[in-house]
Design a protein around this motif. Structure first.
Motif, PDB file in Angstrom:
ATOM      1  N   TYR A 118      42.631  41.708  37.500  1.00  0.00           N
ATOM      2  CA  TYR A 118      43.989  41.243  37.237  1.00  0.00           C
ATOM      3  C   TYR A 118      44.947  42.199  37.942  1.00  0.00           C
ATOM      4  CZ  TYR A 118      41.571  38.539  33.724  1.00  0.00           C
ATOM      5  OH  TYR A 118      40.704  37.676  33.087  1.00  0.00           O
ATOM      6  N   PRO A 119      45.245  41.925  39.234  1.00  0.00           N
ATOM      7  CA  PRO A 119      46.103  42.837  39.995  1.00  0.00           C
ATOM      8  C   PRO A 119      47.521  42.963  39.435  1.00  0.00           C
ATOM      9  CG  PRO A 119      44.907  41.383  41.462  1.00  0.00           C
ATOM     10  CD  PRO A 119      44.698  40.879  40.065  1.00  0.00           C
ATOM     11  N   GLU A 120      48.050  41.890  38.831  1.00  0.00           N
ATOM     12  CA  GLU A 120      49.395  41.907  38.263  1.00  0.00           C
ATOM     13  C   GLU A 120      49.336  41.350  36.853  1.00  0.00           C
ATOM     14  OE1 GLU A 120      52.085  39.895  40.923  1.00  0.00           O
ATOM     15  OE2 GLU A 120      51.029  40.697  42.656  1.00  0.00           O
ATOM     16  N   SER A 121      50.131  41.917  35.939  1.00  0.00           N
ATOM     17  CA  SER A 121      50.020  41.538  34.531  1.00  0.00           C
ATOM     18  C   SER A 121      50.365  40.081  34.248  1.00  0.00           C
ATOM     19  CB  SER A 121      50.874  42.459  33.661  1.00  0.00           C
ATOM     20  OG  SER A 121      52.239  42.237  33.896  1.00  0.00           O
ATOM     21  N   ASP A 122      51.266  39.474  34.999  1.00  0.00           N
ATOM     22  CA  ASP A 122      51.667  38.099  34.724  1.00  0.00           C
ATOM     23  C   ASP A 122      50.908  37.072  35.551  1.00  0.00           C
ATOM     24  OD1 ASP A 122      53.470  39.017  32.872  1.00  0.00           O
ATOM     25  OD2 ASP A 122      55.136  39.075  34.288  1.00  0.00           O
ATOM     26  N   SER A 123      49.966  37.502  36.349  1.00  0.00           N
ATOM     27  CA  SER A 123      49.221  36.591  37.218  1.00  0.00           C
ATOM     28  C   SER A 123      47.845  36.296  36.634  1.00  0.00           C
ATOM     29  CB  SER A 123      49.040  37.214  38.602  1.00  0.00           C
ATOM     30  OG  SER A 123      50.291  37.428  39.196  1.00  0.00           O
ATOM     31  N   PRO A 124      47.283  35.131  36.979  1.00  0.00           N
ATOM     32  CA  PRO A 124      45.921  34.830  36.501  1.00  0.00           C
ATOM     33  C   PRO A 124      44.904  35.769  37.143  1.00  0.00           C
ATOM     34  CG  PRO A 124      46.711  33.122  37.994  1.00  0.00           C
ATOM     35  CD  PRO A 124      47.850  34.067  37.777  1.00  0.00           C
ATOM     36  N   GLY A 125      43.760  35.849  36.508  1.00  0.00           N
ATOM     37  CA  GLY A 125      42.697  36.699  37.027  1.00  0.00           C
ATOM     38  C   GLY A 125      42.097  36.143  38.295  1.00  0.00           C
ATOM     39  N   GLN A 126      41.521  37.034  39.081  1.00  0.00           N
ATOM     40  CA  GLN A 126      40.808  36.649  40.295  1.00  0.00           C
ATOM     41  C   GLN A 126      39.321  36.815  40.016  1.00  0.00           C
ATOM     42  OE1 GLN A 126      42.202  39.129  43.495  1.00  0.00           O
ATOM     43  NE2 GLN A 126      44.320  38.490  43.234  1.00  0.00           N
TER      44      GLN A 126
END
Length: 112
Positions: free
Chosen positions: A7-15
């Motif tokens: 999860y590179p950014e807290s508000d973004s979905p996981g990769q």
């Protein structure tokens, strides 16, 4: 193991990824979090929450029973430290950094 996420950014979905280098602070490319690694059983995994890094093919009760144990997944050694207060799974600290891949199995050494 069922799957791996960062999860590179807290508000973004996981990769979803096939393998990752787990560093002392957690999976490479993951945003900084209070706990290095979050593990959850496939049965309790939900795509949006919790933001677990490692999804395991293990019964939830068996995963929880590992709190206080040292485990090995691939080239990485973890100490399972505690259960989160508001979501399923367990948190772990990195004892020995190393590569983890989806095809790796979990090996438990028991309590420290």
């Amino acid at each position: 193991m069922s799957s791996l996420f960062i999860y590179p950014e807290s508000d973004s979905p996981g990769q979803e990824i096939d393998s990752v280098e787990v560093t002392p602070t957690g999976p490479k490319g993951n945003r900084a979090k209070k706990h290095a690694v979050h593990l959850v059983s496939a049965e309790e995994y939900v795509g949006t929450h919790p933001k677990a890094n490692i999804v395991l093919d293990i019964e939830p009760e068996a995963l929880i029973s590992l709190v206080g144990s040292v485990i090995r997944i691939g080239g990485c050694t973890l100490t399972v430290t505690k259960r989160p207060s508001n979501c399923p799974g367990v948190y772990a600290d990195v004892v020995e950094a190393g590569e983890v891949a989806v095809e790796d199995v979990l090996l438990a050494a028991g309590p420290e």
